[in-house]
Design an enzyme around this catalytic site. Structure first.
Site, PDB file in Angstrom:
ATOM      1  N   SER A  18     -18.912  -2.825 -38.759  1.00  0.00           N
ATOM      2  CA  SER A  18     -19.732  -3.238 -37.623  1.00  0.00           C
ATOM      3  C   SER A  18     -19.413  -4.663 -37.210  1.00  0.00           C
ATOM      4  O   SER A  18     -18.720  -5.398 -37.916  1.00  0.00           O
ATOM      5  CB  SER A  18     -21.223  -3.120 -37.951  1.00  0.00           C
ATOM      6  OG  SER A  18     -21.673  -4.251 -38.656  1.00  0.00           O
ATOM      7  N   GLY A  19     -19.979  -5.055 -36.063  1.00  0.00           N
ATOM      8  CA  GLY A  19     -19.866  -6.410 -35.582  1.00  0.00           C
ATOM      9  C   GLY A  19     -21.001  -7.293 -36.016  1.00  0.00           C
ATOM     10  O   GLY A  19     -21.191  -8.382 -35.461  1.00  0.00           O
ATOM     11  N   ASP A  20     -21.759  -6.858 -37.015  1.00  0.00           N
ATOM     12  CA  ASP A  20     -22.856  -7.674 -37.547  1.00  0.00           C
ATOM     13  C   ASP A  20     -23.101  -7.220 -38.984  1.00  0.00           C
ATOM     14  O   ASP A  20     -22.238  -6.595 -39.595  1.00  0.00           O
ATOM     15  CB  ASP A  20     -24.113  -7.540 -36.667  1.00  0.00           C
ATOM     16  CG  ASP A  20     -24.955  -8.802 -36.665  1.00  0.00           C
ATOM     17  OD1 ASP A  20     -25.479  -9.162 -37.742  1.00  0.00           O
ATOM     18  OD2 ASP A  20     -25.084  -9.436 -35.607  1.00  0.00           O
ATOM     19  N   ASP A  21     -24.272  -7.534 -39.553  1.00  0.00           N
ATOM     20  CA  ASP A  21     -24.543  -7.179 -40.946  1.00  0.00           C
ATOM     21  C   ASP A  21     -24.417  -5.676 -41.168  1.00  0.00           C
ATOM     22  O   ASP A  21     -24.856  -4.872 -40.344  1.00  0.00           O
ATOM     23  CB  ASP A  21     -25.956  -7.612 -41.333  1.00  0.00           C
ATOM     24  CG  ASP A  21     -26.141  -9.122 -41.305  1.00  0.00           C
ATOM     25  OD1 ASP A  21     -25.163  -9.847 -41.533  1.00  0.00           O
ATOM     26  OD2 ASP A  21     -27.277  -9.575 -41.062  1.00  0.00           O
TER      27      ASP A  21
END
Length: 452
Positions: A256-259
């Site tokens: 993903s582009g985050d956590d």
């Protein structure tokens, strides 16, 4: 036929935090060494129908929003009667706007079935903000509803033969990048005030915003999931349990582009006022990558409190951070009794990070004197290979992060000149390499930190 009953069991007992009392220090021994039992199974439903029965067309172009709504309206008549109903989605590409689920219900995606999120923002209606956030997370006012949504439900399963739910989020990411977003983006799947939920054996892709978001929920199992988003897709967290209790997340792969996973509990004064903690959460056998964020994040929205979290058996690669605890002035709340163990990392920039100062608040009413309480963080059996930076542990002046315990932690690949960076933290360490900062070099041999 009689329906099987959905069950979730988390059989270990957790300690209750007691701030300000010496006897209230974190007690890792309550977790023990045996596995926590998170068991859930799919109930047998009284009625099984196909989306085809409600006029569905799986050609990837025809809107099925009305078909899904007709199907759910039909399934609602079996709510609480003989085990409920199941809606099968066969092989095909099923374009749809947002739709609500019902209780005593299974959404089953057959092999080759792909549910596609509509590219029409009008098919993601605006709903009220969550009370623990006070406004949309990204924009003031309301927020777009999730693609698949449930509020006040019980006994719901989303599963299948590795079918796919694809939010087609690029349209939403472009709005964010271009700063033309009017309301907070919708999640792919969100449950609010719901209980006894199972999500398993599917692939979720391209969520506009956070992918799976159970909020104010209890007894939730998320297992055997693959969650994918482009690595530059903004805020596409994998799984975010939020002000929820008795959650099990296991055997998932996430890009993903985050956590990959972030535990939350509300934002500043709104989270403090609602006071709904996230607690009794198990996260295990999760692997993946996120070049901009963390494998496991706790916070930064943690104003309702976060306690009794077990994270174990993780593999994190090519990521900005491995394990990160995030908070700030104005958050209030607490983070306590956190166990993180058996973690393997490769090519992770900062393997262990405690951070402050995001300067991220819902409005001007936040209270700079509302300081979080962080106590009892137990980290053991960690190896990080080809590490870019030493751990960075930064607490808050006037709200020191206390009782940090690290055991059997090996950070490999750093030049000998690189040192840990610590401020406003205190605790203990044993068998940690390279040598940690002075703040963690108390002798823990006879303390609570001696538990393994």
């Amino acid at each position: 036929a009689a329906a099987a009953i959905f069950t979730l069991q988390i059989t270990k007992n957790f300690a209750t935090p007691q701030f300000g009392l010496s006897s209230g220090r974190f007690d890792q021994s309550v977790l023990g060494d045996g596995p926590i039992d998170c068991s859930g199974f799919s109930p047998r439903r009284k009625v099984v129908k196909s989306i085809l029965d409600f006029g569905g067309v799986g050609d990837g172009r025809t809107s099925n929003t009305a078909a899904f709504k007709r199907a759910i309206e039909y399934m609602e008549r079996y709510r609480g009667i003989g085990g409920g109903a199941q809606l099968n989605v066969p092989k095909g590409r099923w374009l749809t706007g947002s739709f609500n689920l019902t209780s005593d219900f299974t959404l089953f995606l057959e092999y080759g079935a792909i549910i596609l999120g509509s590219q029409d923002p009008e098919e993601w209606p605006i709903i009220e903000p969550l009370p623990s956030y006070g406004r949309g997370r990204e924009r003031e006012g309301g927020r777009h509803i999730s693609l698949i949504h449930g509020n006040g439900l019980n006994n719901v399963v989303i599963t299948g033969h590795n079918g796919t739910i694809d939010g087609q989020g690029k349209m939403w990411w472009d709005l964010w990048w271009n700063r033309t977003l009017n309301h907070t983006r919708g999640h792919l799947v969100e449950f609010i005030n719901s209980h006894n939920i199972l999500i398993s054996n599917l692939t979720f892709r391209n969520s506009p915003f956070w992918t799976i978001h159970p909020v104010y929920c209890s007894n939730v199992v998320i297992r055997d999931m693959t969650i994918l988003a482009p690595l530059n897709a903004p805020n596409t967290d994998g799984i975010d349990p939020d002000s929820s209790t008795n959650i099990c997340i296991e055997d998932c792969y996430i890009e993903s582009g985050d956590d990959l996973v972030a535990v939350k509990s509300g934002w500043d004064q709104y989270g403090m006022s609602m006071a709904r903690p996230s607690m009794n959460i198990t996260i295990r056998r999760v692997s993946g990558t996120t070049p901009t964020c963390s494998g496991i994040g706790i916070g930064s929205e943690m104003s309702g409190g976060i306690k009794n979290i077990l994270v174990e058996d993780l593999y994190i690669r090519d990521s900005a951070a491995g394990v990160r605890i995030k908070t700030d002035k104005g958050r209030g709340g607490y983070i306590t009794n956190i166990t993180i163990r058996n973690i393997t990392m490769e090519r992770v920039k900062v393997p262990i990070r405690f951070s402050r100062g995001a300067n991220d608040h819902p409005d001007e009413k936040w209270d700079p004197k509302a300081l979080p309480k962080i106590r009892g963080i137990y980290i053991s059996n960690v190896i990080s290979r080809d590490t870019r930076k030493a751990p960075l542990l930064v607490g808050i002046e006037g709200a020191e992060f206390e009782d940090i315990c690290m055991k059997n932690v090996s950070i490999l690949g750093l030049p000998s000149s690189v040192k840990w960076s610590c401020e406003f933290v205190s605790g203990f360490s044993e068998s940690v390499s390279p040598v940690p900062c002075l703040e963690l070099r108390k002798n823990g041999s006879s303390s609570w930190c001696s538990y393994s």
